[in-house]
Design an enzyme around this catalytic site. Structure first.
Site, mmCIF file in Angstrom:
data_model
loop_
_atom_site.group_PDB
_atom_site.id
_atom_site.type_symbol
_atom_site.label_atom_id
_atom_site.label_comp_id
_atom_site.label_asym_id
_atom_site.label_seq_id
_atom_site.Cartn_x
_atom_site.Cartn_y
_atom_site.Cartn_z
ATOM 1 N N LEU A 109 0.815 -1.226 0.000
ATOM 2 C CA LEU A 109 0.000 0.000 0.000
ATOM 3 C C LEU A 109 0.844 1.270 0.000
ATOM 4 O O LEU A 109 0.353 2.336 -0.395
ATOM 5 C CB LEU A 109 -0.879 0.024 1.262
ATOM 6 C CG LEU A 109 -2.007 -1.000 1.372
ATOM 7 C CD1 LEU A 109 -2.308 -1.297 2.831
ATOM 8 C CD2 LEU A 109 -3.249 -0.497 0.672
ATOM 9 N N THR B 224 -4.614 2.313 -8.468
ATOM 10 C CA THR B 224 -5.718 3.267 -8.457
ATOM 11 C C THR B 224 -6.440 3.296 -9.807
ATOM 12 O O THR B 224 -5.875 2.896 -10.831
ATOM 13 C CB THR B 224 -5.154 4.669 -8.130
ATOM 14 O OG1 THR B 224 -6.131 5.643 -8.438
ATOM 15 C CG2 THR B 224 -3.917 4.995 -8.959
ATOM 16 N N ASP B 225 -7.662 3.829 -9.790
ATOM 17 C CA ASP B 225 -8.384 4.013 -11.059
ATOM 18 C C ASP B 225 -7.750 5.115 -11.907
ATOM 19 O O ASP B 225 -8.002 5.213 -13.104
ATOM 20 C CB ASP B 225 -9.870 4.319 -10.802
ATOM 21 C CG ASP B 225 -10.122 5.560 -9.946
ATOM 22 O OD1 ASP B 225 -9.155 6.179 -9.474
ATOM 23 O OD2 ASP B 225 -11.315 5.907 -9.754
ATOM 24 N N GLU B 226 -6.922 5.948 -11.263
ATOM 25 C CA GLU B 226 -6.390 7.113 -11.985
ATOM 26 C C GLU B 226 -5.426 6.737 -13.108
ATOM 27 O O GLU B 226 -5.149 7.552 -13.983
ATOM 28 C CB GLU B 226 -5.699 8.071 -11.011
ATOM 29 C CG GLU B 226 -6.648 8.566 -9.943
ATOM 30 C CD GLU B 226 -6.154 9.799 -9.218
ATOM 31 O OE1 GLU B 226 -5.398 10.580 -9.816
ATOM 32 O OE2 GLU B 226 -6.523 9.977 -8.055
ATOM 33 N N ASN C 182 -12.014 6.487 -5.515
ATOM 34 C CA ASN C 182 -11.773 7.320 -4.329
ATOM 35 C C ASN C 182 -12.320 6.644 -3.072
ATOM 36 O O ASN C 182 -13.517 6.423 -2.968
ATOM 37 C CB ASN C 182 -12.485 8.673 -4.467
ATOM 38 C CG ASN C 182 -11.616 9.702 -5.143
ATOM 39 O OD1 ASN C 182 -10.783 9.374 -5.971
ATOM 40 N ND2 ASN C 182 -11.826 10.955 -4.802
ATOM 41 N N LEU D 145 -10.335 15.240 -0.098
ATOM 42 C CA LEU D 145 -11.557 16.048 -0.142
ATOM 43 C C LEU D 145 -12.437 15.972 1.117
ATOM 44 O O LEU D 145 -12.729 17.005 1.734
ATOM 45 C CB LEU D 145 -12.384 15.671 -1.379
ATOM 46 C CG LEU D 145 -13.611 16.568 -1.592
ATOM 47 C CD1 LEU D 145 -13.206 17.996 -1.928
ATOM 48 C CD2 LEU D 145 -14.502 16.009 -2.703
HETATM 49 N N1 LIG Z 1 -7.030 6.741 -0.858
HETATM 50 C C1 LIG Z 1 -7.570 6.424 -2.020
HETATM 51 O O1 LIG Z 1 -8.662 6.917 -2.364
HETATM 52 C C2 LIG Z 1 -6.903 5.428 -2.923
HETATM 53 C C3 LIG Z 1 -7.594 4.972 -4.038
HETATM 54 C C4 LIG Z 1 -6.985 4.008 -4.872
HETATM 55 C C5 LIG Z 1 -5.719 3.553 -4.588
HETATM 56 N N2 LIG Z 1 -5.049 4.045 -3.496
HETATM 57 C C6 LIG Z 1 -3.706 3.513 -3.236
HETATM 58 O O2 LIG Z 1 -3.763 2.844 -1.985
HETATM 59 C C7 LIG Z 1 -2.515 2.958 -1.306
HETATM 60 C C8 LIG Z 1 -2.731 3.523 0.077
HETATM 61 O O3 LIG Z 1 -3.389 4.781 -0.045
HETATM 62 P P1 LIG Z 1 -3.719 5.673 1.225
HETATM 63 O O4 LIG Z 1 -4.857 6.555 0.847
HETATM 64 O O5 LIG Z 1 -3.790 4.835 2.429
HETATM 65 O O6 LIG Z 1 -2.390 6.567 1.276
HETATM 66 P P2 LIG Z 1 -1.849 7.472 2.462
HETATM 67 O O7 LIG Z 1 -1.142 8.600 1.800
HETATM 68 O O8 LIG Z 1 -2.928 7.768 3.451
HETATM 69 O O9 LIG Z 1 -0.797 6.537 3.218
HETATM 70 C C9 LIG Z 1 0.410 6.159 2.640
HETATM 71 C C10 LIG Z 1 1.260 5.504 3.709
HETATM 72 O O10 LIG Z 1 2.494 5.101 3.101
HETATM 73 C C11 LIG Z 1 3.571 5.506 3.935
HETATM 74 N N3 LIG Z 1 4.738 5.733 3.085
HETATM 75 C C12 LIG Z 1 4.909 6.715 2.153
HETATM 76 N N4 LIG Z 1 6.125 6.619 1.591
HETATM 77 C C13 LIG Z 1 6.719 5.540 2.149
HETATM 78 C C14 LIG Z 1 7.972 4.917 1.959
HETATM 79 N N5 LIG Z 1 8.881 5.393 1.093
HETATM 80 N N6 LIG Z 1 8.276 3.823 2.708
HETATM 81 C C15 LIG Z 1 7.374 3.330 3.613
HETATM 82 N N7 LIG Z 1 6.180 3.893 3.824
HETATM 83 C C16 LIG Z 1 5.850 4.974 3.104
HETATM 84 C C17 LIG Z 1 3.080 6.762 4.627
HETATM 85 O O11 LIG Z 1 3.795 7.038 5.826
HETATM 86 C C18 LIG Z 1 1.619 6.441 4.860
HETATM 87 O O12 LIG Z 1 1.442 5.787 6.099
HETATM 88 C C19 LIG Z 1 -1.634 3.840 -2.190
HETATM 89 O O13 LIG Z 1 -0.805 2.990 -2.948
HETATM 90 C C20 LIG Z 1 -2.617 4.555 -3.096
HETATM 91 O O14 LIG Z 1 -2.035 4.865 -4.336
HETATM 92 C C21 LIG Z 1 -5.614 4.968 -2.663
#
Ligand SMILES: NC(=O)c1ccc[n+]([C@@H]2O[C@H](COP(=O)([O-])OP(=O)(O)OC[C@H]3O[C@@H](n4cnc5c(N)ncnc54)[C@H](O)[C@@H]3O)[C@@H](O)[C@H]2O)c1
Length: 337
Positions: A82, A138-140, A192, A203
């Site tokens: 993640l 992601t969907d993006e 999202n 958001l």
């Molecule tokens: N939030 C969404 O709506 C969404 C939708 C689709 C996909 N995603 C994907 O899901 C995953 C998690 O998303 P999220 O919303 O929880 O993100 P987030 O930004 O809330 O959390 C990311 C986490 O990764 C950690 N992190 C960042 N860089 C790091 C590194 N170099 N080494 C170790 N840890 C690191 C951060 O400390 C944080 O705890 C991501 O890959 C994101 O692309 C998110």
């Protein structure tokens, strides 16, 4: 007992996923490797802190030495990946860290897993035949839609901002490992996510935070960018099902089948706050909504076809948006930002 590496577990989705996963699978131990960037918050994992099957390691996924030593120490049988830099606006300001974490970090994890699990291309070591790498995307990566249609798992990639480009880059690395080495990896694409524990730059939490502080609520452009919204726990269930039942090399979409534009979201959050935390002068939080310059190159619409996950994994988005939003707002009211 199986040891599973979860990266980025202190972030929004991870902090919802880990308690769910630990609770559901008593046979798993989880190691949460997280750098604790601004987006990571261990206070969101208090319910698992004292669980003997949960371990936290503060560290960077781009650190090869560290990742390899964790593989040696914990002998992981699976990875749920993640960790990422995840905020589009930040990627527009400076993509550097996105390239490092999202692309290089994914590469370091893939390579450590490949070396630990595989004998040679196409051949797993005996003890790791079922080991699997689940990559959360992601969907993006699919780009932007017009008013009609949906992204399917077959939609060609067309990322439009540095964040989505780095996610697409990491997805392609995963794909190459499957194709070249016969590596057991799967990729998920979610729309999202919303729910408790999200850092207030995205958001919904930013609307709540600004509203409660009685500060302007910033909405990009005219607020007409459309996103599909999935409750975070529905996404976590999708990750779980994919990890256990998905097919090697496949992609699975997870969306909430609930499209809304940003302004509609702002109105709904404000209306809920009007009910749950009314202003003393009885005016509506809606009056705080302020339009700000649109994100450059902002994608107009994302929407996901989810039939593949529904038919092949038995997954379905269960949380209606109304109740999911209520749970979210209530969580933020209890856990003041
Ligand atoms: N939030 C969404 O709506 C969404 C939708 C689709 C996909 N995603 C994907 O899901 C995953 C998690 O998303 P999220 O919303 O929880 O993100 P987030 O930004 O809330 O959390 C990311 C986490 O990764 C950690 N992190 C960042 N860089 C790091 C590194 N170099 N080494 C170790 N840890 C690191 C951060 O400390 C944080 O705890 C991501 O890959 C994101 O692309 C998110």
């Amino acid at each position: 007992m199986k040891n599973i590496l979860v990266t980025g577990g202190a972030g929004f989705i991870g902090a919802n996923f880990i308690p769910y996963f630990l609770n559901k699978y008593p046979e798993y131990e989880i190691v949460n490797l997280d750098k604790l960037t601004y987006a990571g918050n261990l206070n969101n994992l208090t319910e698992v802190h004292s669980n003997p099957r949960y371990h936290f390691v503060q560290g960077d996924i781009t650190n090869r030495e560290l990742v390899s030593s964790l593989f040696r120490q914990f002998d992981f049988q699976g990875i749920i990946h993640l960790a990422a830099e995840s905020h589009v606006d930040r990627s527009i300001q400076d993509p550097t860290l996105f390239i490092k974490t999202n692309i290089e970090g994914t590469f370091v994890l893939l390579e450590a897993a490949r070396l630990h699990w595989m004998q040679k291309p196409g051949e797993y070591k005996q003890d790791y035949i079922e080991s699997r790498f689940l990559h959360v995307s992601t969907d993006e990566v699919y780009g932007s839609l017009g008013p009609a249609g949906f992204f399917t798992e077959e939609t060609p990639y067309a990322p439009n901002n540095p964040y989505s480009a780095t996610k697409a880059g990491s997805d392609l690395l995963v794909r190459s490992y499957v194709h070249t080495y016969g590596f057991n990896a799967i990729t998920t694409h979610a729309s999202n996510n919303y729910g408790p524990k999200q850092y207030p730059e995205k958001l919904i939490p930013i609307i709540i935070q600004r509203a409660l502080a009685q500060q302007p609520i910033p909405i990009h452009g005219k607020g007409n960018a459309v996103r599909d919204w999935i409750y975070v726990l529905d996404h976590c269930k999708g990750i779980d099902l994919t990890f256990h039942y998905g097919q090697i090399g496949e992609h699975y979409n997870f969306g909430g089948n609930h499209e809304q534009n940003n302004l509609q979201i702002a109105y709904q959050v404000c209306a809920l706050l009007d009910k749950l935390a009314p202003l003393s002068n009885r005016s509506s939080y809606q009056s705080l909504i302020t339009f700000v310059t649109d994100r450059p190159g902002n994608d107009q619409r994302y929407a996901l076809a989810t039939q593949k996950a529904e038919k092949t994994l038995g997954w379905k988005a269960e949380e209606p948006f109304e109740t999911g939003l209520q749970k979210t707002v209530q969580w933020y009211l209890k856990n003041k930002l």
